[in-house]
Design a protein around this motif. Sequence first.
Motif, PDB file in Angstrom:
ATOM      1  N   SER A 134      41.969  69.466 109.225  1.00 17.98           N
ATOM      2  CA  SER A 134      40.740  70.227 109.427  1.00 17.98           C
ATOM      3  C   SER A 134      39.575  69.561 108.713  1.00 17.98           C
ATOM      4  N   GLU A 135      38.421  69.566 109.378  1.00 20.84           N
ATOM      5  CA  GLU A 135      37.202  69.131 108.726  1.00 20.84           C
ATOM      6  C   GLU A 135      36.723  70.234 107.780  1.00 20.84           C
ATOM      7  N   GLU A 136      35.606  69.982 107.102  1.00 21.41           N
ATOM      8  CA  GLU A 136      35.060  70.989 106.197  1.00 21.41           C
ATOM      9  C   GLU A 136      34.744  72.257 106.986  1.00 21.41           C
ATOM     10  N   LEU A 137      35.171  73.390 106.454  1.00 20.64           N
ATOM     11  CA  LEU A 137      35.106  74.646 107.196  1.00 20.64           C
ATOM     12  C   LEU A 137      33.709  75.251 107.182  1.00 20.64           C
ATOM     13  N   PRO A 138      33.203  75.708 108.351  1.00 18.60           N
ATOM     14  CA  PRO A 138      31.913  76.419 108.378  1.00 18.60           C
ATOM     15  C   PRO A 138      32.036  77.863 107.887  1.00 18.60           C
ATOM     16  N   LEU A 139      33.257  78.383 107.876  1.00 18.33           N
ATOM     17  CA  LEU A 139      33.514  79.694 107.268  1.00 18.33           C
ATOM     18  C   LEU A 139      34.926  79.690 106.720  1.00 18.33           C
ATOM     19  N   ILE A 140      35.115  80.415 105.624  1.00 19.38           N
ATOM     20  CA  ILE A 140      36.406  80.429 104.939  1.00 19.38           C
ATOM     21  C   ILE A 140      37.277  81.538 105.520  1.00 19.38           C
ATOM     22  N   VAL A 141      38.504  81.194 105.850  1.00 21.10           N
ATOM     23  CA  VAL A 141      39.432  82.163 106.430  1.00 21.10           C
ATOM     24  C   VAL A 141      40.037  83.051 105.350  1.00 21.10           C
ATOM     25  N   PHE A 142      40.348  82.466 104.210  1.00 23.02           N
ATOM     26  CA  PHE A 142      40.958  83.234 103.115  1.00 23.02           C
ATOM     27  C   PHE A 142      39.904  84.121 102.447  1.00 23.02           C
ATOM     28  N   GLY A 143      40.265  85.367 102.155  1.00 23.11           N
ATOM     29  CA  GLY A 143      39.361  86.256 101.438  1.00 23.11           C
ATOM     30  C   GLY A 143      38.513  87.095 102.380  1.00 23.11           C
ATOM     31  N   ASP A 144      37.579  87.839 101.785  1.00 25.23           N
ATOM     32  CA  ASP A 144      36.751  88.779 102.545  1.00 25.23           C
ATOM     33  C   ASP A 144      35.273  88.413 102.499  1.00 25.23           C
ATOM     34  N   GLN A 145      34.966  87.138 102.481  1.00 25.73           N
ATOM     35  CA  GLN A 145      33.569  86.727 102.433  1.00 25.73           C
ATOM     36  C   GLN A 145      32.837  87.189 103.700  1.00 25.73           C
ATOM     37  N   GLU A 146      31.571  87.556 103.525  1.00 24.13           N
ATOM     38  CA  GLU A 146      30.736  87.958 104.645  1.00 24.13           C
ATOM     39  C   GLU A 146      29.970  86.742 105.165  1.00 24.13           C
ATOM     40  N   TYR A 147      29.942  86.599 106.477  1.00 18.28           N
ATOM     41  CA  TYR A 147      29.206  85.513 107.112  1.00 18.28           C
ATOM     42  C   TYR A 147      28.296  86.089 108.190  1.00 18.28           C
ATOM     43  N   PRO A 148      27.174  85.432 108.471  1.00 19.24           N
ATOM     44  CA  PRO A 148      26.299  85.904 109.554  1.00 19.24           C
ATOM     45  C   PRO A 148      27.068  85.976 110.869  1.00 19.24           C
ATOM     46  N   GLU A 149      26.736  86.958 111.679  1.00 22.76           N
ATOM     47  CA  GLU A 149      27.444  87.132 112.949  1.00 22.76           C
ATOM     48  C   GLU A 149      27.318  85.894 113.825  1.00 22.76           C
ATOM     49  N   GLU A 150      26.180  85.231 113.788  1.00 25.64           N
ATOM     50  CA  GLU A 150      25.994  84.036 114.615  1.00 25.64           C
ATOM     51  C   GLU A 150      27.010  82.962 114.241  1.00 25.64           C
ATOM     52  N   THR A 151      27.281  82.799 112.937  1.00 23.78           N
ATOM     53  CA  THR A 151      28.281  81.827 112.495  1.00 23.78           C
ATOM     54  C   THR A 151      29.664  82.244 112.956  1.00 23.78           C
ATOM     55  N   ARG A 152      29.963  83.520 112.804  1.00 21.97           N
ATOM     56  CA  ARG A 152      31.289  84.017 113.191  1.00 21.97           C
ATOM     57  C   ARG A 152      31.547  83.833 114.680  1.00 21.97           C
ATOM     58  N   LEU A 153      30.526  84.058 115.514  1.00 20.58           N
ATOM     59  CA  LEU A 153      30.716  83.952 116.958  1.00 20.58           C
ATOM     60  C   LEU A 153      30.745  82.499 117.411  1.00 20.58           C
ATOM     61  N   LYS A 154      29.989  81.633 116.762  1.00 20.44           N
ATOM     62  CA  LYS A 154      30.009  80.214 117.134  1.00 20.44           C
ATOM     63  C   LYS A 154      31.363  79.588 116.835  1.00 20.44           C
ATOM     64  N   TYR A 155      31.955  80.002 115.698  1.00 19.18           N
ATOM     65  CA  TYR A 155      33.274  79.480 115.307  1.00 19.18           C
ATOM     66  C   TYR A 155      34.304  80.604 115.406  1.00 19.18           C
ATOM     67  N   ARG A 156      34.324  81.258 116.563  1.00 18.96           N
ATOM     68  CA  ARG A 156      35.162  82.460 116.715  1.00 18.96           C
ATOM     69  C   ARG A 156      36.634  82.140 116.501  1.00 18.96           C
ATOM     70  N   TYR A 157      37.078  80.952 116.892  1.00 21.80           N
ATOM     71  CA  TYR A 157      38.482  80.591 116.731  1.00 21.80           C
ATOM     72  C   TYR A 157      38.878  80.558 115.257  1.00 21.80           C
ATOM     73  N   LEU A 158      37.930  80.269 114.373  1.00 16.92           N
ATOM     74  CA  LEU A 158      38.208  80.357 112.933  1.00 16.92           C
ATOM     75  C   LEU A 158      38.123  81.799 112.456  1.00 16.92           C
TER      76      LEU A 158
END
Length: 597
Positions: A107-131
Amino acid sequence: MHAYRSHTCAELNKSNVGDTVRLSGWVHRIRDHGGILFIDLRDHYGVTQVLCDPDSPVFKDMEKVRSEWCIRIDGNVKARDADLVNDKLPTGEVEVFVRDLEVLGASEELPLIVFGDQEYPEETRLKYRYLDLRREAMQKNMILRSNVVADLRKRMWAKEFNEFQTPIITASSPEGARDFLVPSRLHPGKFYALPQAPQQFKQLIMVSGFDKYFQVAPCFRDEDPRADRSPTDFYQLDMEMSFVSQQDIFDTMEPVIAGMFDEFGKGRKANRDWPQISYKDSALWYGTDKPDLRNPIKMQDVSEHFRGSGFAIFASLLENEGTEVRAIPAPKGGSRKFCDRMNKFAQQEGLPGMGYIFWRDQGEGMEAAGPLAKNIGPERTEAIRQQLGLEVGDAAFFLGGKPKAFERVAGKARTTIWEETPKAPEDENWRDSFQFAWIVDFPIYEKDEETGKIDFEHNPFSMPQGGMDALLGDPLDVLGYQYDLACNGYELVSGAIRNHRPEIMFKAFELAGYGEEEVRKRFGALVNAFQYGAPPHGGCALGIDRAVMLLADQDNIREVIMFPMNQRAEDLMMNAPSDPQNEQLRELSLRVIPRED
């Protein structure tokens, strides 16, 4: 041994100690404890802790592994020390010492972290929905959705419904929202449409002689997005039955829906004997046709107490036809501070304010306070208190005018009052339940205040109560056999007994200004079919996305849809909508004309 795994990451336990196993999954978390690497390996089923130290032949390779790399490991199962057992994991009594490693996908450097409960902007979450979907909460939501759909299917099959699929490419048909049009290559200049619902097809299935139909149907509507609505497509449990009354539909669907909520509601109580509330009463009592009955506050019409009173604003307003004054009881809301806050709330909603009365104990008895109380006098104030059933420490708020102009704000105020005032002990856990109610007796017509024109207010295909005779009187008095199921402030189901008589259908549309020729042009298939012995029939549709949203305790429907659009109806992951290629446009005989904003 299997190429990738002998066990899933949720299977190993003490009985496997000493076994050589193979696991595959994603690196969930890495901990380096003084030269000993501990890695939580995650797959769809769960997590297993694996460890590696310098004695392992692949230690140096394991040191290079990073979060969300997809790997395969071979190793030996070991029992954890008693004080290191993790009771929160099914695999928490064991760990696997790594002997071999294969990197299946770095894996390359992650745009969002899967482990934990960090909050990310919805736009980021939808762009990298598979993560985003790898996260535990999202995995649970999607499995819940899958299980709900399977459960609904089993319940409908058990009731002897047949599952049929209806077309996805069809003709444009006005259903109350905008169509998604599909250009035809074989017929230049003509368009198909994606179905807003299988409405006409399921009615034609009944005309075809099938008695009970259902499907888990995709529906496509070009709508403005909301938190509880997808802007492009959604899924519904669609059903239709022949030779049924409105009550038959209720009796059929209540155990299906209640059973599903019992199964997946995590112990939350659901009411039984679902009340049937008229559309008119729902608007009066709750300010909406999708009431949240967990909130017990009921608004009331108190116009008579203000008619001819000293409060000139309401008294003069009531001299106009179609106006009312409604009261919102506020148990435990009897303080000037709270009343001022609610008055400000009304102003933020675009109204001049909200009148109020609150009752307090002055030592020598109860006293009504507030500007309204002074203007209308003690007798009228006391009559209002008794009508609303209020006591010392309570308040009431008042809105006036034509109900449609203030009902929405009144409904929001009712919700705010209940949420922000103290509760009795038995009401403290009011959110912890599902409260269902059928909303019935929808008016078919409404009058435009400016033009005086009669048009459809609700489903034009509903059978009018009273049939043809009802259509010969005042259109504004005509009610339809149309119904919604409300749950906790959301519309969950919508349906109707259908108008299957051509002569009644033509008359119903005539009252709204549509001639027979136009009806035949718009709804030709239905009209033609109804001329060949159509049975009485009716049905409804349950919004699956919305039901799962409630069961998953989510406020946003995108949390329970695998690959949703954003609020601008864009798919950031797939880059849709996108510009067509010139070759595609030529094949379709189309040209894009830039919009002039």
